[in-house]
Scaffold this motif. Structure first.
Motif, PDB file in Angstrom:
ATOM      1  N   SER A   1       0.813  -1.203   0.000  1.00 35.75           N
ATOM      2  CA  SER A   1       0.000   0.000   0.000  1.00 35.75           C
ATOM      3  C   SER A   1       0.851   1.259   0.000  1.00 35.75           C
ATOM      4  O   SER A   1       0.335   2.357  -0.158  1.00 35.75           O
ATOM      5  N   GLN A   2       2.157   1.107   0.183  1.00 39.36           N
ATOM      6  CA  GLN A   2       3.019   2.277   0.297  1.00 39.36           C
ATOM      7  C   GLN A   2       3.858   2.509  -0.953  1.00 39.36           C
ATOM      8  O   GLN A   2       4.636   3.451  -1.004  1.00 39.36           O
ATOM      9  N   MET A   3       3.722   1.654  -1.980  1.00 35.77           N
ATOM     10  CA  MET A   3       4.559   1.765  -3.152  1.00 35.77           C
ATOM     11  C   MET A   3       4.152   2.969  -3.988  1.00 35.77           C
ATOM     12  O   MET A   3       3.012   3.103  -4.398  1.00 35.77           O
ATOM     13  N   GLN A   4       5.062   3.877  -4.225  1.00 32.84           N
ATOM     14  CA  GLN A   4       4.809   5.012  -5.092  1.00 32.84           C
ATOM     15  C   GLN A   4       6.143   5.555  -5.594  1.00 32.84           C
ATOM     16  O   GLN A   4       7.189   5.270  -5.051  1.00 32.84           O
ATOM     17  N   LEU A   5       6.080   6.342  -6.655  1.00 38.38           N
ATOM     18  CA  LEU A   5       7.289   6.899  -7.240  1.00 38.38           C
ATOM     19  C   LEU A   5       7.904   7.919  -6.299  1.00 38.38           C
ATOM     20  O   LEU A   5       7.246   8.849  -5.859  1.00 38.38           O
TER      21      LEU A   5
ATOM     22  N   ARG B   1      14.543  -3.179  -6.594  1.00 36.80           N
ATOM     23  CA  ARG B   1      15.032  -3.531  -7.920  1.00 36.80           C
ATOM     24  C   ARG B   1      14.271  -2.828  -9.035  1.00 36.80           C
ATOM     25  O   ARG B   1      14.113  -3.352 -10.142  1.00 36.80           O
ATOM     26  N   GLY B   2      13.807  -1.631  -8.731  1.00 35.66           N
ATOM     27  CA  GLY B   2      13.167  -0.805  -9.743  1.00 35.66           C
ATOM     28  C   GLY B   2      14.106   0.293 -10.203  1.00 35.66           C
ATOM     29  O   GLY B   2      15.286   0.306  -9.861  1.00 35.66           O
ATOM     30  N   GLY B   3      13.571   1.246 -10.965  1.00 38.54           N
ATOM     31  CA  GLY B   3      14.375   2.352 -11.457  1.00 38.54           C
ATOM     32  C   GLY B   3      14.037   3.669 -10.816  1.00 38.54           C
ATOM     33  O   GLY B   3      14.710   4.668 -11.037  1.00 38.54           O
ATOM     34  N   ASN B   4      12.941   3.703 -10.019  1.00 38.19           N
ATOM     35  CA  ASN B   4      12.520   4.907  -9.329  1.00 38.19           C
ATOM     36  C   ASN B   4      12.356   6.076 -10.305  1.00 38.19           C
ATOM     37  O   ASN B   4      12.747   7.206 -10.024  1.00 38.19           O
ATOM     38  N   GLY B   5      11.800   5.791 -11.471  1.00 40.92           N
ATOM     39  CA  GLY B   5      11.658   6.848 -12.468  1.00 40.92           C
ATOM     40  C   GLY B   5      10.473   6.631 -13.384  1.00 40.92           C
ATOM     41  O   GLY B   5       9.773   5.618 -13.317  1.00 40.92           O
ATOM     42  N   LYS B   6      10.276   7.597 -14.256  1.00 41.43           N
ATOM     43  CA  LYS B   6       9.169   7.566 -15.198  1.00 41.43           C
ATOM     44  C   LYS B   6       9.537   6.790 -16.458  1.00 41.43           C
ATOM     45  O   LYS B   6      10.692   6.420 -16.667  1.00 41.43           O
TER      46      LYS B   6
END
Length: 359
Positions: free
Chosen positions: A10-14, A156-161
């Motif tokens: 529930s806390q996942m966001q960019l 393991r994401g890119g933290n971007g658009k």
């Protein structure tokens, strides 16, 4: 498939750019040329031509810069001299290159097996090409990456658009929704962080790349998808008489993709079609090769071959990659379907995107 704890979902966001741990600026804004005596009018002309960083400026030839209306050879020389004082495009040590490689971000594909094969995921600062028949999973992986790119770095994401250029009309925003839910992200927020454009000609496709510089210089992009890279070139150029011009224009567009990847530290994921290979030999059960010839082959950093498996299963083979040990690279060339040895389980297309078949 990546496992997320329910309380984390529930806390996942960019995360905003300033919240990233001391991320070092990888490019210098073109506005900094003012401090070197370049007037604002000339800087505006550069921006109108799609040049928004000093790094990007140095990636252009003086011939192309003098082609910008209002910039004489003398002005271009002065601008280039000013840019050279801000960015170093000369020789550096191997240690400096190694330090720069630390800025590379590896974005998960959603499949642990495929991530392991790629050494962690799709890399920024490089071009990853995926080729294969229709319905082999190339576009499904693109949709999965649209979501996984927006995960935080520690997941393991890119933290971007994400920027998505669609040449075949295959992007489906409704596919993003279940994939976002799988990763515990808000589907609406995920879709808002994807900028999409439909290209109809190869010229339109190239111009869309030029327009991306403005967005990437202001916002934290981490992925550019081109699906597919070759389709419009095969339509707009026909016959052997136009092949040389087609390959020249294709090379220019691929060069632009390379510059975007290196200028803004983004991962470029492009899909490619296959063509029949009459010289494939009678011992190859499925003699197909990627379209685009040597021009496209040399531009791609990592080449992935997708094929259909049983049912919804898909198998991916590393066709070429510079970071594979030589023995492993040779073994990949010798076996028709080497993932028998590399994967314990093939991939599968699920409502939540690309995943491992065992999940």
């Amino acid at each position: 498939m990546i496992d997320l704890k329910s309380e984390e979902q529930s806390q996942m966001q960019l995360v905003e750019r300033e919240d990233i741990e001391e991320e070092e600026d990888l490019f210098e804004a073109i506005d900094k040329l003012i401090s070197q005596g370049i007037n604002a009018g000339d800087i505006k002309k550069l921006q109108d031509a799609g040049i928004y960083t000093c790094n990007g400026l140095m990636m252009h030839t003086k011939k192309s810069l003098t082609g910008i209306k209002g910039l004489s050879e003398a002005k271009v020389d002065k601008i280039c001299e000013a840019a050279e004082k801000i960015v170093n495009f000369g020789y550096v040590t191997g240690s400096d290159v190694l330090l720069r490689r630390k800025s590379v971000i590896k974005i998960t594909t959603g499949s642990q097996a495929l991530d392991e094969l790629l050494g962690g995921g799709i890399e920024t600062l490089s071009i990853t090409e995926a080729f294969g028949e229709f319905r082999s999973g190339k576009t499904q992986l693109a949709h999965t990456l649209c979501v996984s790119t927006q995960l935080p770095i520690n997941m393991r994401g890119g933290n971007g658009k994400v920027a998505y250029i669609d040449t075949e009309g295959t992007f489906r925003p409704d596919r993003i929704v279940p994939i976002a839910e799988r990763f515990g992200m808000d589907a609406g927020a995920v879709l808002d962080n994807i900028v999409y454009a439909r290209a109809y000609t190869y010229e339109h496709q190239y111009n869309l790349l030029l327009g991306l510089a403005a967005k990437m210089s202001e916002e934290p992009f981490r992925l550019l998808i081109v699906d597919s890279v070759i389709a419009l070139f095969r339509v707009d150029f026909t016959g052997r008489g136009e092949l040389a011009e087609r390959q020249q224009k294709l090379a220019q567009m691929l060069s632009r993709l390379t510059k975007i990847a290196e200028e803004f530290n983004v991962a470029v994921y492009m899909t490619n079609q296959v063509i029949a290979d009459p010289g494939g030999g009678v011992f190859i059960s499925d003699p197909k090769k990627p379209a685009g010839g040597h021009v496209l082959a040399h531009a791609a950093t990592i080449r992935l071959m997708f094929r259909k498996g049983k049912g919804e299963q898909r198998v991916c083979k590393v066709f070429d990659a510079p970071n594979l040990p030589e023995a492993e690279a040779i073994s990949l060339q010798l076996h028709i379907f080497p993932l028998i040895y590399k994967f314990h389980d093939p991939l599968i297309i699920t409502p939540g995107g690309i995943a491992d078949a065992k999940d």
